[in-house]
Design a protein around this motif. Structure first.
Motif, mmCIF file in Angstrom:
data_model
loop_
_atom_site.group_PDB
_atom_site.id
_atom_site.type_symbol
_atom_site.label_atom_id
_atom_site.label_comp_id
_atom_site.label_asym_id
_atom_site.label_seq_id
_atom_site.Cartn_x
_atom_site.Cartn_y
_atom_site.Cartn_z
ATOM 1 N N SER A 50 0.795 -1.237 0.000
ATOM 2 C CA SER A 50 0.000 0.000 0.000
ATOM 3 C C SER A 50 0.822 1.280 0.000
ATOM 4 N N VAL A 51 2.137 1.199 0.123
ATOM 5 C CA VAL A 51 2.947 2.403 -0.090
ATOM 6 C C VAL A 51 2.655 2.976 -1.478
ATOM 7 N N SER A 52 2.232 2.101 -2.404
ATOM 8 C CA SER A 52 1.900 2.538 -3.765
ATOM 9 C C SER A 52 0.749 3.531 -3.800
ATOM 10 N N LYS A 53 -0.095 3.557 -2.781
ATOM 11 C CA LYS A 53 -1.192 4.532 -2.760
ATOM 12 C C LYS A 53 -0.664 5.956 -2.862
ATOM 13 N N THR A 54 0.510 6.187 -2.318
ATOM 14 C CA THR A 54 1.105 7.513 -2.393
ATOM 15 C C THR A 54 1.418 7.889 -3.834
ATOM 16 N N THR A 83 2.443 2.994 5.125
ATOM 17 C CA THR A 83 2.825 1.619 5.400
ATOM 18 C C THR A 83 2.307 0.716 4.289
ATOM 19 N N GLY A 84 2.898 -0.472 4.178
ATOM 20 C CA GLY A 84 2.435 -1.456 3.208
ATOM 21 C C GLY A 84 2.554 -2.850 3.783
ATOM 22 N N GLU A 85 1.462 -3.589 3.767
ATOM 23 C CA GLU A 85 1.464 -4.965 4.279
ATOM 24 C C GLU A 85 0.625 -5.866 3.381
ATOM 25 N N GLU A 86 1.177 -6.966 2.980
ATOM 26 C CA GLU A 86 0.425 -8.063 2.392
ATOM 27 C C GLU A 86 1.245 -9.318 2.662
ATOM 28 N N ASP A 87 0.697 -10.488 2.404
ATOM 29 C CA ASP A 87 1.429 -11.710 2.693
ATOM 30 C C ASP A 87 2.773 -11.716 1.965
#
Length: 359
Positions: A64-68, A315-319
């Motif tokens: 989700s850092v890509s949202k920026t 922040t960014g989190e995924e499996d």
């Protein structure tokens, strides 16, 4: 660098090394001050299958850092007067979601105040079970572009009227990706690569999918409790390709270059940069770690008791993916933490924070 600049490099090195050893962190950590390197360290393995270690140049998914990046691309359209923040979002995505509440604006989607149902409700009390249910009913390998997510949320009820409050929401960013494509006539990936990555000097950033053979990209790993082996890859556990709400691939230097370019006015003009870096809405009522948390345009801001922004970023989190991008305005410091084991960047990010803020 002295403590007056934000931290002692030796203290930073000690904090980073200690967390890596105690928590089994796998990834890279990079700290720069006004574009100049202060610390760059790599830990763990990029490929456990082939015994390839992570290096400071290894590339990672950033979730989700890509949202920026998406937010900046939209603000560039606002700057060029092709879009207005208070335009109805449905005007740009009516071919995809014609029944979207016309009261939902571009601003609402950017600040996550639209209230629409998400393609996956991350705030659920039982998100692990709900994620398992989603993946069993809708194979993740089908999610390879922004429009592929539409069936997962277009029929959902809204949580609250637009603008009432903030609620973390990826679906709004999926719709923003479709807006970018509608307005520009180019793919989301092309727009971000040319108008964000290239302008920011993010020379090794891109959009490689999990099944692409991109060079120097770390494999993502899970550490399941019920597995006979300590690690397995994330190839069947997360979405294969990037979308506007997450999944780009970057090296740590790409992320610090982005933060430097954003605050330095190389992505947006002075007025729009000021807007991009201004907190907009409270993320929650209560303080966390003594800070007030606010969301802006693709950025989370933490503020002290005087209302001063101590840090902004995402922040960014995924499996198999764990990432942090932070900027500390008082110290001119940019921080990138990129990990290829689930949930491993959080402890490292706070260790750097405490070293910077002298906690």
């Amino acid at each position: 660098m002295t403590r007056a600049d934000g931290c002692d490099p030796a203290r930073l090195e000690e904090a980073v090394t200690e967390v890596a050893a105690e928590k089994g962190f796998s990834g890279t950590v990079r700290v720069t001050r006004r574009g100049e390197p202060v610390l760059a360290r790599a830990f763990g393995m990029a490929s456990r299958r082939w015994s390839v270690p992570n290096s400071c140049d290894t590339r990672f998914r950033v979730a989700s850092v890509s949202k920026t990046f998406t937010a900046v691309a939209v603000l560039q359209l606002v700057e060029r007067k092709q879009v207005r923040l208070d335009d109805a979002l449905v005007d740009f995505v009516k071919d995809h979601m014609p029944r979207l509440d016309p009261r939902v604006t571009v601003r609402h989607a950017l600040t996550m105040t639209a209230g629409i149902g998400d393609w996956f409700e991350e705030g659920s009390d039982d998100w692990a079970a709900e994620w398992a249910a989603l993946t069993s009913s809708h194979p993740l390998y089908l999610l390879r572009s922004n429009k592929d997510y539409l069936p997962l949320f277009t029929g959902k009820q809204s949580h609250f009227p637009p603008g009432e409050r903030h609620l973390y929401n990826g679906a709004g960013y999926i719709l923003l990706g479709l807006l970018i494509e509608s307005v520009t006539g180019r793919s989301y990936e092309e727009v971000v690569a040319e108008d964000v990555f290239a302008r920011a000097g993010m020379g090794t950033a891109g959009f490689w999918a999990l099944d692409d053979l991109g060079p120097d990209i770390a494999e993502g790993y899970l550490t399941p409790a019920d597995s006979p082996t300590p690690y397995r890859t994330n190839h069947y556990a997360t979405t294969p390709a990037a979308a506007a709400d997450g999944g780009a691939v970057c090296a740590a230097a790409d992320l610090t270059a982005f933060a430097d370019a954003l605050r330095g006015g190389r992505l947006l003009n002075e007025e729009t940069t000021r807007l991009a870096l201004t907190p907009q809405v409270d993320e929650r009522e209560e303080k966390v770690r003594g800070y007030r948390w606010m969301y802006g345009f693709g950025l989370t801001h933490i503020l002290d008791d005087e209302g001063t922004v101590v840090r902004w970023g995402h922040t960014g989190e995924e499996d198999g993916v764990s990432a942090r991008l932070y900027h500390y305005p008082r110290h001119g410091l940019d921080v990138a933490v990129l990990g290829n084991i689930s949930w491993c960047a959080g402890d490292m990010g706070w260790a750097v924070h405490d070293a910077v803020e002298g906690a």
